[in-house]
Design a protein around this motif. Structure first.
Motif, PDB file in Angstrom:
ATOM      1  N   PHE A  54       0.841  -1.200   0.000  1.00  0.00           N
ATOM      2  CA  PHE A  54       0.000   0.000   0.000  1.00  0.00           C
ATOM      3  C   PHE A  54       0.873   1.246   0.000  1.00  0.00           C
ATOM      4  N   ALA A  55       0.378   2.292  -0.624  1.00  0.00           N
ATOM      5  CA  ALA A  55       0.993   3.619  -0.547  1.00  0.00           C
ATOM      6  C   ALA A  55      -0.158   4.599  -0.406  1.00  0.00           C
ATOM      7  N   GLU A  56      -0.294   5.174   0.770  1.00  0.00           N
ATOM      8  CA  GLU A  56      -1.437   6.026   1.070  1.00  0.00           C
ATOM      9  C   GLU A  56      -0.981   7.366   1.664  1.00  0.00           C
ATOM     10  N   ILE A  57      -1.792   8.381   1.453  1.00  0.00           N
ATOM     11  CA  ILE A  57      -1.555   9.693   2.065  1.00  0.00           C
ATOM     12  C   ILE A  57      -2.584   9.894   3.176  1.00  0.00           C
ATOM     13  N   TYR A  58      -2.091  10.257   4.337  1.00  0.00           N
ATOM     14  CA  TYR A  58      -2.954  10.437   5.503  1.00  0.00           C
ATOM     15  C   TYR A  58      -2.758  11.848   6.049  1.00  0.00           C
ATOM     16  N   GLN A  59      -3.840  12.590   6.161  1.00  0.00           N
ATOM     17  CA  GLN A  59      -3.761  13.973   6.652  1.00  0.00           C
ATOM     18  C   GLN A  59      -4.213  14.022   8.112  1.00  0.00           C
ATOM     19  N   TYR A  60      -3.358  14.623   8.920  1.00  0.00           N
ATOM     20  CA  TYR A  60      -3.646  14.721  10.354  1.00  0.00           C
ATOM     21  C   TYR A  60      -3.766  16.189  10.746  1.00  0.00           C
ATOM     22  N   GLU A  61      -4.763  16.449  11.580  1.00  0.00           N
ATOM     23  CA  GLU A  61      -4.960  17.816  12.060  1.00  0.00           C
ATOM     24  C   GLU A  61      -5.502  17.769  13.487  1.00  0.00           C
ATOM     25  N   ASN A  62      -4.936  18.593  14.345  1.00  0.00           N
ATOM     26  CA  ASN A  62      -5.384  18.657  15.731  1.00  0.00           C
ATOM     27  C   ASN A  62      -5.517  20.129  16.141  1.00  0.00           C
ATOM     28  N   GLN A  63      -6.663  20.445  16.705  1.00  0.00           N
ATOM     29  CA  GLN A  63      -6.936  21.846  17.048  1.00  0.00           C
ATOM     30  C   GLN A  63      -7.282  21.952  18.531  1.00  0.00           C
ATOM     31  N   LYS A  64      -6.670  22.896  19.206  1.00  0.00           N
ATOM     32  CA  LYS A  64      -6.948  23.125  20.619  1.00  0.00           C
ATOM     33  C   LYS A  64      -7.244  24.612  20.859  1.00  0.00           C
ATOM     34  N   LYS A  65      -8.107  24.826  21.818  1.00  0.00           N
ATOM     35  CA  LYS A  65      -8.453  26.213  22.172  1.00  0.00           C
ATOM     36  C   LYS A  65      -7.836  26.560  23.527  1.00  0.00           C
ATOM     37  N   HIS A  66      -7.315  27.778  23.618  1.00  0.00           N
ATOM     38  CA  HIS A  66      -6.636  28.236  24.833  1.00  0.00           C
ATOM     39  C   HIS A  66      -7.211  29.582  25.290  1.00  0.00           C
ATOM     40  N   PHE A  67      -6.823  29.965  26.493  1.00  0.00           N
ATOM     41  CA  PHE A  67      -7.204  31.264  27.053  1.00  0.00           C
ATOM     42  C   PHE A  67      -8.722  31.493  26.933  1.00  0.00           C
ATOM     43  N   LEU A  68      -9.442  30.643  27.693  1.00  0.00           N
ATOM     44  CA  LEU A  68     -10.905  30.716  27.740  1.00  0.00           C
ATOM     45  C   LEU A  68     -11.529  30.546  26.344  1.00  0.00           C
ATOM     46  N   LYS A  69     -10.832  29.740  25.535  1.00  0.00           N
ATOM     47  CA  LYS A  69     -11.309  29.379  24.189  1.00  0.00           C
ATOM     48  C   LYS A  69     -11.323  30.558  23.213  1.00  0.00           C
ATOM     49  N   PHE A  70     -10.587  31.600  23.542  1.00  0.00           N
ATOM     50  CA  PHE A  70     -10.518  32.749  22.632  1.00  0.00           C
ATOM     51  C   PHE A  70      -9.464  32.558  21.535  1.00  0.00           C
ATOM     52  N   ILE A  71      -8.425  31.749  21.852  1.00  0.00           N
ATOM     53  CA  ILE A  71      -7.342  31.553  20.889  1.00  0.00           C
ATOM     54  C   ILE A  71      -7.302  30.076  20.471  1.00  0.00           C
ATOM     55  N   THR A  72      -7.269  29.863  19.181  1.00  0.00           N
ATOM     56  CA  THR A  72      -7.208  28.501  18.633  1.00  0.00           C
ATOM     57  C   THR A  72      -5.806  28.234  18.092  1.00  0.00           C
ATOM     58  N   SER A  73      -5.255  27.089  18.473  1.00  0.00           N
ATOM     59  CA  SER A  73      -3.918  26.708  17.999  1.00  0.00           C
ATOM     60  C   SER A  73      -4.010  25.338  17.322  1.00  0.00           C
ATOM     61  N   LYS A  74      -3.502  25.274  16.105  1.00  0.00           N
ATOM     62  CA  LYS A  74      -3.671  24.058  15.309  1.00  0.00           C
ATOM     63  C   LYS A  74      -2.315  23.506  14.861  1.00  0.00           C
ATOM     64  N   LYS A  75      -2.162  22.190  15.003  1.00  0.00           N
ATOM     65  CA  LYS A  75      -0.992  21.518  14.448  1.00  0.00           C
ATOM     66  C   LYS A  75      -1.485  20.523  13.396  1.00  0.00           C
ATOM     67  N   LYS A  76      -0.669  20.328  12.366  1.00  0.00           N
ATOM     68  CA  LYS A  76      -1.101  19.433  11.292  1.00  0.00           C
ATOM     69  C   LYS A  76       0.108  18.788  10.623  1.00  0.00           C
ATOM     70  N   ALA A  77      -0.177  17.703   9.930  1.00  0.00           N
ATOM     71  CA  ALA A  77       0.891  16.994   9.213  1.00  0.00           C
ATOM     72  C   ALA A  77       0.274  16.166   8.098  1.00  0.00           C
ATOM     73  N   VAL A  78       1.059  15.959   7.068  1.00  0.00           N
ATOM     74  CA  VAL A  78       0.675  15.056   5.981  1.00  0.00           C
ATOM     75  C   VAL A  78       1.624  13.865   6.038  1.00  0.00           C
ATOM     76  N   LEU A  79       1.058  12.667   6.079  1.00  0.00           N
ATOM     77  CA  LEU A  79       1.865  11.459   6.203  1.00  0.00           C
ATOM     78  C   LEU A  79       1.803  10.659   4.908  1.00  0.00           C
ATOM     79  N   LEU A  80       2.948  10.211   4.448  1.00  0.00           N
ATOM     80  CA  LEU A  80       3.006   9.253   3.350  1.00  0.00           C
ATOM     81  C   LEU A  80       3.262   7.886   3.973  1.00  0.00           C
ATOM     82  N   ILE A  81       2.301   6.998   3.830  1.00  0.00           N
ATOM     83  CA  ILE A  81       2.401   5.676   4.450  1.00  0.00           C
ATOM     84  C   ILE A  81       2.662   4.630   3.376  1.00  0.00           C
ATOM     85  N   LYS A  82       3.777   3.950   3.501  1.00  0.00           N
ATOM     86  CA  LYS A  82       4.049   2.775   2.673  1.00  0.00           C
ATOM     87  C   LYS A  82       3.930   1.562   3.584  1.00  0.00           C
TER      88      LYS A  82
END
Length: 202
Positions: A54-82
């Motif tokens: 298999f050769a697949e592309i997997y997109q990952y995204e994680n979002q967190k809210k800070h400071f009484l949910k006023f600020i959103t911080s997001k991390k993400k990555a694209v994975l190539l899986i063999k």
């Protein structure tokens, strides 16, 4: 005359006793041989019949809210899986019976094919940390697990398990040849394979 008759009866009795013990020894050896052969078949454990890549592309995204949910911080990555997946049979699940008189081993149940192993090689592209949401070592470990689970979910639709079912007869015939070399007959006439729903002929 009595001495001759006594000697003759003694010889016949001795012959019968020796013959009986030889028969018992042969019977014991046959039973032991059937146990060894059955154990040898099951000791193969996992019999790989199909391999898929298999050769697949997997997109990952994680979002967190800070400071009484006023600020959103997001991390993400694209994975190539063999990945490489092995599909086959767990031979510890087969059911076998032995007939010592006719030196036959009867196959009464053959397992369904299953995923035996999945090997993955993951490469990360476009990996971006959020200001307050950064990738940690535990995140990458979890991402590798997610990547493997992602491939496992793809396997049923890939046709690999269906292909493994079609290879079941080849696996059975391999066991048959193993038993034939030991002088035993492998009987699977009444076995019904899931793929065909028909009885096999041995």
């Amino acid at each position: 005359m009595d001495i001759f008759l006594g000697s003759l009866l003694g010889a016949v009795l001795a012959y019968l006793v020796i013959t009986y013990f030889k028969w018992k020894v042969n019977e014991k050896q046959t039973v032991k041989q059937s146990e060894i052969l059955i154990q040898k078949i099951k000791s193969v454990c996992n019999l790989i019949s199909v391999e898929g890549e298999f050769a697949e592309i997997y997109q990952y995204e994680n979002q967190k809210k800070h400071f009484l949910k006023f600020i959103t911080s997001k991390k993400k990555a694209v994975l190539l899986i063999k990945a490489k997946a092995h599909i086959g049979y767990d031979l510890t699940q087969i059911k076998l019976e032995s007939k010592k008189d006719s030196k036959e081993i009867i196959l009464t149940q053959f397992p369904e094919p299953k995923i035996l192993s999945v090997e993955t090689d993951v490469k990360y592209y476009d990996k971006k940390d959020g200001i307050f949401n950064k990738f940690k070592a535990d995140d990458l470990t979890e991402l590798n697990k997610e990547a493997k689970d992602f491939i496992i979910e793809k396997i049923p639709e890939s046709g690999l398990i269906t292909s493994a079912k079609k290879e079941a007869l080849d696996s059975i015939q391999m066991i048959e040849k193993l038993l034939e070399t030991a002088g035993w007959k492998f009987v699977y006439t009444n076995l019904v394979l899931p793929e065909t729903k028909k009885k096999l002929k041995s």
